[in-house]
Design a protein around this motif. Structure first.
Motif, short mmCIF file in Angstrom:
data_model
loop_
_atom_site.label_atom_id
_atom_site.label_comp_id
_atom_site.label_asym_id
_atom_site.label_seq_id
_atom_site.Cartn_x
_atom_site.Cartn_y
_atom_site.Cartn_z
N TYR A 1 -12.85 -13.05 -8.07
CA TYR A 1 -13.04 -14.39 -7.45
C TYR A 1 -12.16 -13.82 -6.23
CZ TYR A 1 -8.02 -13.81 -9.44
OH TYR A 1 -6.76 -13.33 -9.52
N GLY A 2 -11.94 -14.87 -5.12
CA GLY A 2 -11.45 -14.37 -4.09
C GLY A 2 -9.75 -14.74 -3.98
N LEU A 3 -9.13 -14.28 -3.35
CA LEU A 3 -7.51 -14.53 -2.88
C LEU A 3 -7.46 -14.79 -1.33
CD1 LEU A 3 -4.88 -15.06 -3.81
CD2 LEU A 3 -4.45 -12.37 -3.77
N GLY A 4 -7.14 -15.70 -1.02
CA GLY A 4 -6.87 -16.19 0.38
C GLY A 4 -5.49 -16.30 0.77
N GLY A 5 -5.46 -15.77 1.96
CA GLY A 5 -4.01 -15.79 2.74
C GLY A 5 -3.73 -14.54 3.32
#
Ligand code: NAP
Length: 277
Positions: A87-91
């Motif tokens: 999964y992606g982690l944005g920021g």
């Protein structure tokens, strides 16, 4: 002989599309795994004995061991492993908490490594196997606002490149899949987004936050076509190490090659001057 595929993250998205394509269009046997095994009930109902559905959170070593043991018991071999769960982690890097960073590495990197290590002895004993590691274009080209996700996929790239050199001699192929944006739940509920820091208010990292809202469910990449390409690659005698998927991925790689070459050329003399002689 039917090939036995073992796939992580089959509840939805790419893993689900691949399981369904394999079961509907080939004579493969599929070990479809998911954190919530009930999401796989429809597969079981439709395809019966050709599919083994198992609960598997790739962060859990006991789940990995139990799932690999059950797969072997049921089908006696594992020909293709697809490390798809992720999964992606944005920021921006500074915005992501250490806990979120450790969690995403646990799934995208350490889970993938542990799955791979659990299946390699089986593939070695068969003298045959193919490991697909689902990386991303984000594993080759970084962007502001997703640096932690970039670093998980860059780790997948390095590991896979070395692994392919180590296991070729045992008849095992490794292929890194590098999708551009694909229309799955990746930018939906699956995406974790770190709380914003006001200091990043009008920076490139902050602008990346809008990407999710603009692009979710509008991505050009078709998961079914991605699945079909992976199935074709598994049938090849000499599959590629890397397979970018989609126009965005291809264009970004060519751009990076050009900018790398430009910078290398500009600083070549300085670089070469660092040796003793
Ligand atoms: P998705 O629709 O969100 O599916 C992700 C899958 O991973 C789900 O089945 C999810 O299960 C599973 N997963 C997450 N954490 C897990 C864990 N701890 N253990 C086991 N399974 C877990 O997104 P997707 O696009 O299909 O993503 C598949 C892979 O493609 C990922 O590795 C992603 O990084 C990569 N990728 C996607 C894109 C894109 O644009 N879609 C682009 C490049 C790369 P749950 O339902 O339990 O959450």
């Amino acid at each position: 002989m039917s090939k036995v595929w073992f796939i992580t993250g089959c509840s939805k998205g790419l893993g689900r599309a691949l399981s369904e394509e394999l079961l509907a269009k080939t004579n493969s046997l599929v070990v479809a795994t998911a954190r919530d095994v009930s999401t796989l009930n429809t597969l079981k109902k439709e395809y019966g004995d050709r599919v083994l559905t198992l609960m598997l959170d790739v962060k859990n070593s006991d789940h990995i061991k139990a799932a690999v043991d059950e797969a072997l018991q049921k089908f006696s071999r594992i020909d293709v492993l697809v490390n798809n769960a992720g999964y992606g982690l944005g920021g921006a890097v500074e915005e992501c908490s250490m806990q979120s960073i450790l969690n995403v590495f646990d799934v995208n990197v350490f889970g993938l490594m542990e799955m791979t290590k659990a299946v390699l002895p089986i593939m070695r004993s068969q003298n045959y196997g193919h490991i697909f590691n689902i990386s991303s274009i984000a594993g080759l080209v970084a962007s502001a606002g997703v640096g932690i996700y970039n670093s998980t996929k860059y780790a997948v790239e390095g590991l896979s490149e070395a692994l392919s050199m180590e296991v070729k001699t045992f008849g095992i192929n490794v292929t890194i899949i590098e999708p551009g944006p694909f229309r799955t739940d990746f930018l939906g509920d699956s995406l974790e987004v770190a709380p914003a820091l006001s200091a990043y208010g009008d920076t490139a990292a902050a602008q990346a936050r809008n990407y999710r809202h603009q692009s979710h469910n509008k991505q050009n990449g078709d998961p079914v076509k991605a699945a079909q390409i992976i199935i074709q690659l598994a049938a090849q005698e000499n599959p590629p190490l890397r397979m970018p998927l989609g126009n965005v991925a291809m264009d970004k790689i060519y751009l990076k090659m050009e900018s790398l070459k430009e910078e290398l050329t500009k600083f070549e003399e300085t670089s070469r001057s660092a040796d003793y002689c």
